[in-house]
Write a protein that holds these residues in place. Structure first.
Motif, PDB file in Angstrom:
ATOM      1  N   LEU A 163       0.793  -1.157  -0.150  1.00 15.21           N
ATOM      2  CA  LEU A 163       0.117  -0.002   0.010  1.00 15.21           C
ATOM      3  C   LEU A 163       0.828   1.385   0.023  1.00 15.21           C
ATOM      4  CD1 LEU A 163      -2.830   1.322   0.028  1.00 15.21           C
ATOM      5  CD2 LEU A 163      -2.764   1.158   2.523  1.00 15.21           C
ATOM      6  N   ILE A 164       1.773   1.357   0.945  1.00 14.99           N
ATOM      7  CA  ILE A 164       2.914   2.496   0.949  1.00 14.99           C
ATOM      8  C   ILE A 164       3.255   2.752  -0.389  1.00 14.99           C
ATOM      9  CG2 ILE A 164       4.676   1.385   2.244  1.00 14.99           C
ATOM     10  CD1 ILE A 164       4.897   4.002   3.697  1.00 14.99           C
ATOM     11  N   ASN A 165       3.726   1.488  -1.047  1.00 17.86           N
ATOM     12  CA  ASN A 165       4.586   1.710  -2.364  1.00 17.86           C
ATOM     13  C   ASN A 165       3.585   2.142  -3.367  1.00 17.86           C
ATOM     14  OD1 ASN A 165       7.282   1.194  -3.234  1.00 17.86           O
ATOM     15  ND2 ASN A 165       6.379  -0.447  -4.612  1.00 17.86           N
ATOM     16  N   ALA A 166       2.402   1.720  -3.185  1.00 15.02           N
ATOM     17  CA  ALA A 166       1.655   2.154  -4.504  1.00 15.02           C
ATOM     18  C   ALA A 166       1.243   3.838  -4.196  1.00 15.02           C
ATOM     19  CB  ALA A 166       0.149   1.339  -4.490  1.00 15.02           C
ATOM     20  N   VAL A 167       0.966   4.423  -2.901  1.00 15.21           N
ATOM     21  CA  VAL A 167       0.893   5.673  -2.771  1.00 15.21           C
ATOM     22  C   VAL A 167       1.905   6.448  -2.995  1.00 15.21           C
ATOM     23  CG1 VAL A 167       0.032   7.280  -0.945  1.00 15.21           C
ATOM     24  CG2 VAL A 167      -1.028   5.146  -0.958  1.00 15.21           C
ATOM     25  N   SER A 168       3.210   5.880  -2.719  1.00 21.21           N
ATOM     26  CA  SER A 168       4.458   6.624  -3.216  1.00 21.21           C
ATOM     27  C   SER A 168       4.559   6.884  -4.682  1.00 21.21           C
ATOM     28  CB  SER A 168       5.491   5.763  -2.604  1.00 21.21           C
ATOM     29  OG  SER A 168       5.978   5.977  -1.334  1.00 21.21           O
ATOM     30  N   ALA A 169       3.969   5.853  -5.466  1.00 20.29           N
ATOM     31  CA  ALA A 169       4.007   5.957  -6.827  1.00 20.29           C
ATOM     32  C   ALA A 169       3.089   7.001  -7.271  1.00 20.29           C
ATOM     33  CB  ALA A 169       3.647   4.422  -7.491  1.00 20.29           C
ATOM     34  N   ILE A 170       1.939   7.068  -6.783  1.00 22.56           N
ATOM     35  CA  ILE A 170       0.710   8.135  -6.741  1.00 22.56           C
ATOM     36  C   ILE A 170       1.570   9.443  -6.827  1.00 22.56           C
ATOM     37  CG2 ILE A 170      -1.003   9.111  -6.161  1.00 22.56           C
ATOM     38  CD1 ILE A 170      -2.249   6.323  -5.764  1.00 22.56           C
ATOM     39  N   ALA A 171       2.423   9.760  -5.668  1.00 21.05           N
ATOM     40  CA  ALA A 171       2.950  11.148  -5.665  1.00 21.05           C
ATOM     41  C   ALA A 171       4.163  11.124  -6.225  1.00 21.05           C
ATOM     42  CB  ALA A 171       3.308  11.102  -3.826  1.00 21.05           C
ATOM     43  N   TYR A 214       5.374   6.655 -11.124  1.00 23.02           N
ATOM     44  CA  TYR A 214       6.655   5.803 -11.155  1.00 23.02           C
ATOM     45  C   TYR A 214       6.464   4.744  -9.763  1.00 23.02           C
ATOM     46  CZ  TYR A 214       8.449   8.359 -15.043  1.00 23.02           C
ATOM     47  OH  TYR A 214       8.664   9.087 -16.215  1.00 23.02           O
ATOM     48  N   LEU A 215       6.346   3.418 -10.155  1.00 19.54           N
ATOM     49  CA  LEU A 215       6.384   2.415  -9.077  1.00 19.54           C
ATOM     50  C   LEU A 215       7.684   1.766  -8.982  1.00 19.54           C
ATOM     51  CD1 LEU A 215       4.484   0.883  -7.427  1.00 19.54           C
ATOM     52  CD2 LEU A 215       4.411  -0.802  -9.015  1.00 19.54           C
ATOM     53  N   LYS A 246      23.044  -0.615  -4.508  1.00 18.91           N
ATOM     54  CA  LYS A 246      21.766  -1.039  -5.022  1.00 18.91           C
ATOM     55  C   LYS A 246      21.156   0.355  -5.622  1.00 18.91           C
ATOM     56  CE  LYS A 246      22.000  -4.973  -2.944  1.00 18.91           C
ATOM     57  NZ  LYS A 246      21.903  -6.337  -3.614  1.00 18.91           N
ATOM     58  N   LYS A 247      20.511   0.124  -6.881  1.00 20.37           N
ATOM     59  CA  LYS A 247      20.081   1.074  -7.527  1.00 20.37           C
ATOM     60  C   LYS A 247      18.553   1.221  -7.614  1.00 20.37           C
ATOM     61  CE  LYS A 247      24.310   1.308 -10.828  1.00 20.37           C
ATOM     62  NZ  LYS A 247      24.689   1.532 -12.206  1.00 20.37           N
ATOM     63  N   SER A 248      18.244   2.426  -7.604  1.00 17.44           N
ATOM     64  CA  SER A 248      16.589   2.488  -7.794  1.00 17.44           C
ATOM     65  C   SER A 248      16.456   2.691  -9.198  1.00 17.44           C
ATOM     66  CB  SER A 248      16.129   3.875  -7.100  1.00 17.44           C
ATOM     67  OG  SER A 248      16.440   4.051  -5.753  1.00 17.44           O
ATOM     68  N   VAL A 249      15.627   1.492  -9.665  1.00 18.13           N
ATOM     69  CA  VAL A 249      15.024   1.336 -10.840  1.00 18.13           C
ATOM     70  C   VAL A 249      13.657   1.230 -10.885  1.00 18.13           C
ATOM     71  CG1 VAL A 249      15.209   0.384 -13.147  1.00 18.13           C
ATOM     72  CG2 VAL A 249      17.268   0.321 -11.856  1.00 18.13           C
ATOM     73  N   PRO A 250      13.014   2.054 -11.457  1.00 19.50           N
ATOM     74  CA  PRO A 250      11.447   2.270 -11.476  1.00 19.50           C
ATOM     75  C   PRO A 250      10.992   0.791 -12.261  1.00 19.50           C
ATOM     76  CG  PRO A 250      11.925   4.452 -11.944  1.00 19.50           C
ATOM     77  CD  PRO A 250      13.480   3.383 -11.955  1.00 19.50           C
ATOM     78  N   LYS A 251      10.089   0.119 -11.847  1.00 13.29           N
ATOM     79  CA  LYS A 251       9.401  -1.001 -12.401  1.00 13.29           C
ATOM     80  C   LYS A 251       8.592  -0.518 -13.798  1.00 13.29           C
ATOM     81  CE  LYS A 251       8.747  -4.200  -8.516  1.00 13.29           C
ATOM     82  NZ  LYS A 251       7.643  -4.912  -7.609  1.00 13.29           N
ATOM     83  N   ARG A 252       7.760   0.529 -13.335  1.00 22.18           N
ATOM     84  CA  ARG A 252       6.824   0.849 -14.783  1.00 22.18           C
ATOM     85  C   ARG A 252       6.260   2.448 -14.093  1.00 22.18           C
ATOM     86  NH1 ARG A 252       5.132  -3.769 -12.657  1.00 22.18           N
ATOM     87  NH2 ARG A 252       3.550  -3.754 -10.791  1.00 22.18           N
ATOM     88  N   LYS A 253       5.767   3.000 -15.200  1.00 27.53           N
ATOM     89  CA  LYS A 253       4.939   4.255 -14.918  1.00 27.53           C
ATOM     90  C   LYS A 253       3.268   3.933 -15.015  1.00 27.53           C
ATOM     91  CE  LYS A 253       4.566   9.070 -16.494  1.00 27.53           C
ATOM     92  NZ  LYS A 253       4.775   9.495 -15.279  1.00 27.53           N
ATOM     93  N   VAL A 254       2.780   3.925 -13.817  1.00 30.17           N
ATOM     94  CA  VAL A 254       1.272   3.437 -13.535  1.00 30.17           C
ATOM     95  C   VAL A 254       0.549   4.368 -14.224  1.00 30.17           C
ATOM     96  CG1 VAL A 254      -0.363   2.570 -12.272  1.00 30.17           C
ATOM     97  CG2 VAL A 254       2.175   1.937 -11.737  1.00 30.17           C
TER      98      VAL A 254
END
Length: 789
Positions: free
Chosen positions: A465-473, A477-478, A498-506
């Protein structure tokens, strides 16, 4: 005469020759046999030395060779600022060699036993004095004929004192043990290492291979007495130290979260509180607090009050189950129905697909009956048309049902999957749960679509849930959340980052901006007002959902939550607070939101994130919590409301002395400005069927006066004040109903103030019980399954 002599002489010589021949034959035979034996021995020796020599030499060396494993130092675990969260310390195991007692050196077995008993007793006392334990505990271990371990995990200081005793039968083996300087801080993220130095749970488990390193070994040739054979050399292969892990976790923010979680749990007598703080931009976890956290240095110690009181009574199987419960990470391993916090997902999907817009309005008449056999109620007290913005601010279930139906099953399912629900997020912690979503779009019926729209009929994990709301804001990008930032060697060289690579743009940038605006309105003008922070704009959503029963349906218990982001103009921090089974009020706006506000404010200030707004007096400073007055006598309800700093209107032209409040607007648990008006709907109780009022907390004379006015018969048990009543408040009663009241004496109360607190507790319990009355009608039963804000 001469003839006789000639005939006798040859016979004698022949006999002598025969005996001599036989003797020579035996000698020759013996010599032959000896020669043959010597030949065979020679052949055997040649065979052994030439043919089998290499193999036998290898076997002999294997029997004499002693290989000892040299443990590698486990890597250190740091927080993001290189504060040590898990380190290695030297400990010792103490052994006593019972085989050193040699019975052959004694005249009799009695002498042997006597000396053995005397010696072990003396040794046990010496060791016990150093270890500061009862010597009898050690003495019980000194049995048998082998080496026995009498103590483990002994400090280096005490181990040196044991060595100074110079007890021949005692050996001290130094070992490296894991030590956690902060005890239970971030326990569910860090995990722990067992006695074999193997990671169990948390980062210790998921990065066990990297942390463990490569063990070394020492090879030497020793005799049966473990003494190295002269003229042989010992070969040592040094171990390779494990890599250290630098977490994304910030020890200070973790402490903010844990303090707030503990405070919330105590204030609301909750079963547990979970708080996650995430970097909105890259998905890094800054804090993850779960009550109640276990001690990493003593992971098998009891944690909860129940465990502490009953630990000795539990079976081994029950203890094992309790250990697993303590070690499980609610934020990762558990799932729950999110309730109204999920409405941001539904709204984001509908805006992205253009099935709704900010100008569109939805009518709420309090009950949705357009689905055959299904009746959905709305806890928002406002009726009539409302925009998407107003629907989210007021957490209107019916408006969200209509938005969800417009979106449709296929698109709803598409975005549920796109936001990462139903599959693990990929966070680098073990045993992540999947959550629970429909198997396919085709399996979503009309009723399921409706309930999912406001967060029921779907199960998520807190991290999802928090990861999805972070994507909204985060412009849609998830990311993959993570708790480890990098791996380093013992010299601080970075081995892997460890690199941050977005999974997808929702969702699109435009939808993201719109959702931030809507979440901001929830905090500025809606149910999330308690999340306001001076100098910052905060966005979020509250939620209160019934807990799903393990058997069927829903329990009369709740999970209260709040998810939010700040600052809204350029989100840096996302927070989720989940409170399980709070007692009394269960609204997310009053239970979870204050904790989120506290952690957000401390985190923003600690990270020195620039303020985005001019500091003004926060609206929350002028807010008043609307009390729960349902099922109270109007006179009692009016006093509670006025004492709270607000006013009320009663919708009735003729108000009787027996009037009982049946409904209120705004609902209990809502924050309103001082001087606001609460509308009360009442039952004047002038008909045959009357509404039973709350009598808990009242004295006997008050009760008698009220029940006489209702023309009801009653039995009173005990004296003092009412602590329980039957039928329960809100029930419909007739004149032939017998009222049963249980009272408790006030003699044991400390003072008047404590009496008032107890009254409030009893009333809270009764209010909680009143929700069970919803089973008496289908309408209320359906409302049980809804989000309360």
């Amino acid at each position: 005469m001469n003839k006789k002599r000639r005939t006798k002489e040859p016979k004698k010589n022949k006999k002598r020759w025969t005996l001599k021949a036989k003797s020579n034959f035996k000698v020759l035979a013996l010599l032959f046999l000896l020669a043959l034996l010597f030949f065979l021995i020679t052949v055997k020796l040649i065979y052994i030395n030439v043919v089998q020599g290499e193999e036998l030499t290898r076997k002999a060396l294997n029997q004499l060779t002693r290989t000892e494993t040299l443990s590698a130092d486990r890597g250190v675990i740091y927080d993001r600022n290189k504060k040590e969260l898990a380190v290695n310390v030297t400990r010792a195991n103490i052994f006593y060699n019972m085989a050193a007692f040699d019975e052959k050196k004694y005249k009799s077995k009695a002498d042997f036993n006597e000396d053995k008993k005397k010696t072990t007793k003396e040794d046990a006392k010496k060791i016990a004095d150093v270890l500061e334990i009862d010597y009898k505990e050690i003495l019980q271990l000194l049995k048998g004929k082998k080496q026995v371990k009498i103590a483990s995990n002994v400090s280096r200081e005490k181990a040196l004192k044991i060595k100074e005793l110079s007890i021949l039968r005692v050996s001290v083996d130094d070992v490296t043990k894991r030590f956690y300087p902060y005890n239970n801080l971030a326990a569910h993220i860090i995990g722990f290492a067992n006695d074999e130095s193997t990671g169990v749970y948390g980062v210790e488990s998921s990065y066990d291979r990297e942390l463990s390193g490569m063990p070394g070994k020492s090879v030497s040739i020793k005799n049966n007495s473990h003494v190295q054979i002269p003229l042989t050399e010992e070969e040592n292969y040094a171990p390779k130290e494990g890599y250290s892990t630098v977490l994304t976790l910030d020890e200070n923010i973790q402490q903010f979260a844990e303090d707030a979680a503990l405070k919330t749990r105590e204030e609301h007598s909750a079963e547990s509180v979970s708080i996650i703080v995430q970097d909105t931009k890259n998905g890094e976890i800054l804090a993850m607090a779960n009550n109640e956290a276990y001690d990493l240095n003593n992971p098998k110690d009891p944690v909860t009050e129940y465990q502490k009181e009953n630990w000795d009574k539990l079976s081994q199987e029950e203890k094992t189950e309790e250990w697993f419960n303590n070690w499980r990470n609610f934020s990762i391993n558990e799932q729950y129905e999110p309730g109204s916090t999920f409405k941001v997902i539904t709204t984001a999907a509908a805006l992205e697909e253009a099935t709704t817009n900010l100008n569109k309005t939805y009518i709420c008449n309090g009950v949705y009956t357009e689905i055959p056999g299904v009746k959905i109620g709305c806890t928002s007290q406002n009726r009539g048309p409302r925009t998407v913005e107003e629907a989210l601010m007021e957490s209107c279930n019916i408006a969200l049902v209509k938005i969800g139906r417009e979106l449709g099953t296929e698109k709803m399912y598409k975005y549920i999957k796109a936001f990462g629900f139903g599959t693990p997020t990929g966070i680098d912690l073990p045993a992540e749960a999947n959550g629970q979503i429909p198997a396919s779009a085709d399996s979503i019926g009309t009723a399921r679509l409706a309930t999912m729209s406001y967060g029921h009929g779907i199960a998520v994990t807190p991290i999802q849930l928090i990861n999805a709301v972070s994507a909204i804001a985060n412009k849609g990008y998830l990311n993959t959340p993570r708790v480890v930032s990098r791996l380093e060697d013992s010299n601080g060289n970075i081995i892997e980052k460890k690199k941050s690579v977005p999974k997808r743009k929702v969702i699109s940038d435009e939808t993201s901006d719109t959702m931030k605006h809507l979440m901001g309105k929830v905090v500025s003008d809606g149910t999330g007002k308690r999340a306001q922070i001076p100098g910052y704009t905060v966005g979020g959503k509250t939620g209160t959902a019934n807990i799903v029963s393990k058997k069927s349906g829903y329990e009369n218990a709740y999970i209260s939550s709040f998810v939010g982001v700040a600052p809204l103009k350029d989100p840096k921090i996302t927070i989720l607070v989940v409170v399980k089974r709070p007692k009394g009020t269960a609204y997310g706006s009053t239970v979870a939101t204050p904790a989120a506000q506290e952690v957000l404010q401390k985190t923003l200030e600690y990270l020195k994130i620039p303020k985005t707004e001019k500091e003004q007096k926060s609206d929350k400073d002028n807010l008043v919590l609307v009390p729960n007055v349902k099922n109270r006598l109007l006179s009692d309800a009016g006093k509670l409301i006025v004492d709270s700093g607000i006013k009320f209107n009663a919708f009735s032209d003729d108000i009787s002395n027996n009037a009982v409040v049946t409904k209120q607007s705004p609902s209990a648990g809502t924050y309103v400005e001082e001087g606001s008006i609460v509308d009360l709907h009442i039952d004047n109780n002038t008909k045959d069927k009357k509404t039973m009022p709350i009598l808990v907390g009242k004295q006997e004379k008050e009760v008698e006066s009220i029940l006489k006015g209702f023309n009801l018969e009653y039995n009173i048990y005990g004296t003092g004040k009412v602590v329980s009543q039957y039928p329960e408040a809100g029930s419909k009663v007739s004149e032939d109903t017998l009222i049963k009241l249980t009272m408790e004496s006030e003699l044991n109360k400390e003072n008047k103030d404590s009496d008032e607190e107890d009254n409030e507790d009893d009333e809270t319990k009764l209010d909680s019980k009143n929700s069970k009355d919803s089973k008496d009608s289908k309408d209320k039963k359906d409302n049980k399954k809804e989000d309360k804000n």
